[in-house]
Enzyme design. Structure first.
Site, short mmCIF file in Angstrom:
data_model
loop_
_atom_site.label_atom_id
_atom_site.label_comp_id
_atom_site.label_asym_id
_atom_site.label_seq_id
_atom_site.Cartn_x
_atom_site.Cartn_y
_atom_site.Cartn_z
CE LYS A 200 -0.67 -27.67 26.31
NZ LYS A 200 -1.22 -27.10 25.07
CG HIS A 418 9.89 -8.32 12.39
ND1 HIS A 418 9.75 -7.04 12.87
CD2 HIS A 418 10.48 -9.03 13.39
CE1 HIS A 418 10.24 -6.98 14.09
NE2 HIS A 418 10.69 -8.19 14.43
CD GLU A 419 10.05 -13.14 13.44
OE1 GLU A 419 11.20 -13.42 13.83
OE2 GLU A 419 9.25 -12.47 14.12
CG ASP A 496 12.78 -7.38 17.84
OD1 ASP A 496 12.76 -8.42 18.50
OD2 ASP A 496 12.31 -7.27 16.68
P1 ATP Z 1 -5.09 -28.34 26.05
O1 ATP Z 1 -3.98 -27.37 26.27
O2 ATP Z 1 -6.37 -27.68 25.67
O3 ATP Z 1 -5.22 -29.38 27.12
P2 ATP Z 1 -3.61 -30.16 24.44
O4 ATP Z 1 -2.43 -29.43 23.93
O5 ATP Z 1 -3.41 -31.10 25.55
O6 ATP Z 1 -4.74 -29.14 24.72
P3 ATP Z 1 -4.72 -32.41 23.11
O7 ATP Z 1 -5.79 -32.61 24.12
O8 ATP Z 1 -3.58 -33.33 23.15
O9 ATP Z 1 -4.21 -30.91 23.20
O10 ATP Z 1 -5.33 -32.40 21.67
C1 ATP Z 1 -6.71 -32.51 21.42
C2 ATP Z 1 -6.96 -33.33 20.19
O11 ATP Z 1 -6.49 -32.63 19.04
C3 ATP Z 1 -6.18 -34.63 20.17
O12 ATP Z 1 -6.92 -35.65 20.75
C4 ATP Z 1 -5.98 -34.87 18.67
O13 ATP Z 1 -7.12 -35.46 18.10
C5 ATP Z 1 -5.86 -33.48 18.11
N1 ATP Z 1 -4.45 -33.05 17.99
C6 ATP Z 1 -3.88 -32.01 18.63
N2 ATP Z 1 -2.61 -31.87 18.27
C7 ATP Z 1 -2.33 -32.83 17.39
C8 ATP Z 1 -1.17 -33.22 16.66
N3 ATP Z 1 -0.04 -32.55 16.79
N4 ATP Z 1 -1.26 -34.27 15.84
C9 ATP Z 1 -2.41 -34.94 15.71
N5 ATP Z 1 -3.54 -34.64 16.36
C10 ATP Z 1 -3.52 -33.60 17.20
#
Ligand code: ATP
Length: 594
Positions: A200, A418-419, A496
């Site tokens: 995120k 299931h899905e 469900d």
């Molecule tokens: P949180 O909810 O714990 O804050 P977040 O969803 O914000 O987590 P990030 O901090 O963006 O997650 O992800 C942590 C690290 O994991 C990133 O810096 C990256 O190295 C790796 N990462 C996570 N998701 C991906 C992805 N979809 N593609 C590539 N790298 C990823």
């Protein structure tokens, strides 16, 4: 101790010293009140008599001194020219302190003015310091120059839908004027939600760098302050800063820390303080002009706990789910995180992707990093599968038991059937139903997997539509029963069944769609004092039973497609619309998964 602390200590010591000196001076000045007042004539008499031991000569109307019996006295000062000489002739000790009188009066005055000044300075400076502290705290909020830390959408894998949604915003931020010409409004807030470590923060950063604007990052807990009003003022500071810069992306991670539903007690802060902070955020968000090019992104793992006010139009009205990656997503993420790593030829990333079910992006990144560290520690030239396997164990050690990476093949199979059951029923009973995604990776919406079904858009729902939706809801349980037997059905169908029950009761009790029960509305009945008739429940149960049996027939008639869908789901974990279409309509010759 920091510089601020030292300064404070110095100021406090100075003020205490000033107070003590002032008090002492005042006391000694007024000590004069103990002096015995005698007339000048008496004094001269005493002097002649040798009864005066010393006098203090100063340029003041009064003269003080001591008699031989140690009594202090005060008398009129003659200020005569040879007065001193005369006294000396009387054998009196003369202490000369010409300006003592003036000093005596001025010193306490200076000290008093000084003390008051100091107090005023401290009070003023204190509030200035508090302001400065607030500013400092606001300064703590990271302003990341997105240009220097370039994260692009290519650095993020496995979240295609989320990426697409955010890519749309890049243009909005870059050229808000273009959109305002058409009267279009820039979305103000986007809520990214999903499990931890799914990217995120990374997505928010990528949005800022692709739009080439500054990125302001803060965490919900930065605004949870012990001091009343500080949280709210930090919010205002953050927005003030962003507005000064103009186009920018503001990112608030863990927004749940400040935006928890207001009804529950917020353990982190008094709820009043929490409200104030949340209100400040909402006010700021509605405060900026529509096409300023500022966009606020927030992230949470728990969208269900958020205060609804946050999700209303004009606030975080765009919500994007960022889920755990499926097998293809995991492969892509593993590739991204092995870009700069020397991998040996024996490393099979596809196999690794298959084995890392329910791993988040962060966990995959951690896995590759750990592998590289093991290889480096061993001074091996390349990272081998052996290093990765060791790292795999390290990453999993200390994980909670409930960690889903350990999911058994049996559970995977149950979820897959299931899905597949939901998806197949949807496609078979009505070709107008679109099934855009089926997955056995849990979503925040459900525990097992999910099947996304988009019914055709209509204003009114027909009885047929409702029946179809009931059958789609029952498809999961029906598939489980057909494949695993009556005794092996699972708890996975509880939500469900809840949905199916709600739909059937509404159909017959609110919409008057059952011949047997007629047109009576049972909500009205329930609101009167008439005793509640159980016939609604009985009839509802009968109808559910009937449609459950029909659902099973649909699945049994298309059993090879059910196997095909389930099989592919186990292999790929998630299927898109075309893949589903192909599996549901193609000629299948696949038997039950082994
Ligand atoms: P949180 O909810 O714990 O804050 P977040 O969803 O914000 O987590 P990030 O901090 O963006 O997650 O992800 C942590 C690290 O994991 C990133 O810096 C990256 O190295 C790796 N990462 C996570 N998701 C991906 C992805 N979809 N593609 C590539 N790298 C990823």
């Amino acid at each position: 101790m920091n510089i601020e602390g030292k300064k404070k200590l110095l100021l406090i010591s100075t003020i205490i010293l000033l107070l003590v000196v002032t008090a002492y001076t005042i006391v000694s000045y007024y000590k004069g009140e103990d002096y015995k007042e005698i007339s000048y004539a008496t004094f001269i008499e005493y002097a002649k008599d040798g009864q005066v031991s010393e006098i203090e000569l100063k340029d003041s109307p009064k003269l003080t001194g001591k008699l031989s019996n140690k009594t202090a006295f005060v008398t009129d000062n003659p200020r005569a020219e040879n007065f001193k000489e005369q006294m000396l002739l009387y054998d009196i000790k003369v202490i000369e302190s010409e300006n003592m009188g003036l000093i005596d009066r001025i010193i306490p005055l200076i000290l008093m003015v000084g003390s008051i000044g100091m107090v005023v300075y401290l009070v003023k400076n204190g509030s200035k310091q508090a302001e400065r502290e607030m500013e400092n705290m606001a300064n703590n909020i990271d302003v990341v120059n997105s240009m220097s830390q370039k994260v692009t959408f290519n650095d993020i894998a496995g979240n295609e839908e989320a990426k697409e949604s955010l890519k749309e915003l890049v243009d909005f931020i870059r050229e808000p004027e273009k959109y305002s010409r058409y009267g279009a409004r820039l979305p103000r807030g986007v809520m990214l939600y999903g499990p931890p470590g799914t990217g995120k923060t990374l997505l928010a950063k990528a949005l800022a760098s692709e739009a080439a604007v500054p990125f302001y990052a803060a965490t919900g807990s930065d605004f949870v302050q012990v001091y009343a009003g500080l949280g709210a003022s930090r919010i205002r500071e953050l927005f003030k800063k962003a507005k000064k810069t103009g186009k920018s992306v503001i990112f608030i991670d863990e927004i749940d820390a400040l935006g928890k539903a207001r009804k529950g007690a917020n353990s982190n802060m008094g709820s009043e303080e929490g409200d104030r902070t949340l209100n400040a955020l909402l006010t700021e968000m509605s405060g900026f002009k529509e096409n300023e090019g500022i966009i606020v992104l927030a992230a949470t793992n728990r969208i269900d706990t958020l205060d609804e006010a946050l999700l209303r139009p004009g606030r975080f009205d765009r919500q994007i789910e960022v889920g755990l990656p499926d097998i293809n997503g995991r492969l892509a993420i593993l590739k991204i995180h092995s870009r700069n790593k020397p991998l040996s030829k024996d490393v099979d990333l596809e196999k690794l992707a298959r084995e890392t079910v329910y791993f988040s992006g962060a966990k995959l990144e951690n896995l590759m990093n750990e592998s590289a560290m093991i290889a480096a520690r061993n001074k091996d030239k390349l990272i081998t599968m052996e290093h990765i396997e060791k790292a795999f164990l390290n990453v999993l050690v200390g994980e909670e038991k409930k960690d889903r990476s350990f999911i058994s093949l049996r559970d995977k199979k149950i979820t897959a059937y299931h899905e597949a059951g939901h998806a197949l029923v949807a496609k078979k009973i009505s070709p107008n139903n679109r099934v855009t995604r089926v997955s056995i990776i849990p979503s925040t919406r459900g525990m097992g997997g999910f099947s996304l079904n988009i019914p055709p858009d209509r204003i009114y729902k027909s009885k047929k539509d409702i029946i179809e939706n009931i059958m789609i809801a029952l498809g999961g349980r029906a598939a489980e029963e057909i494949i695993f037997g009556k005794d092996n059905i699972t708890t996975g169908a509880s939500s469900d069944l809840k949905k199916a029950t709600e739909m059937v009761l509404a159909m017959i009790g609110s919409y008057g769609m059952d011949d047997e029960l007629g047109l009576i509305n049972y909500e009205v009945v329930a609101n009167t004092n008439l005793s509640m008739d159980t016939s609604l429940i009985k009839r509802g149960e009968e109808i559910l039973r009937h449609f459950y049996s029909q659902t099973k027939t649909v699945l049994l008639d298309n059993i090879e497609h059910l196997h095909a869908l389930a099989n592919q789901l186990i292999r790929k974990e998630s299927l898109n619309e075309e893949e589903i279409e192909e599996l549901v309509n193609g000629i299948q010759n696949i038997t039950k998964c082994s």
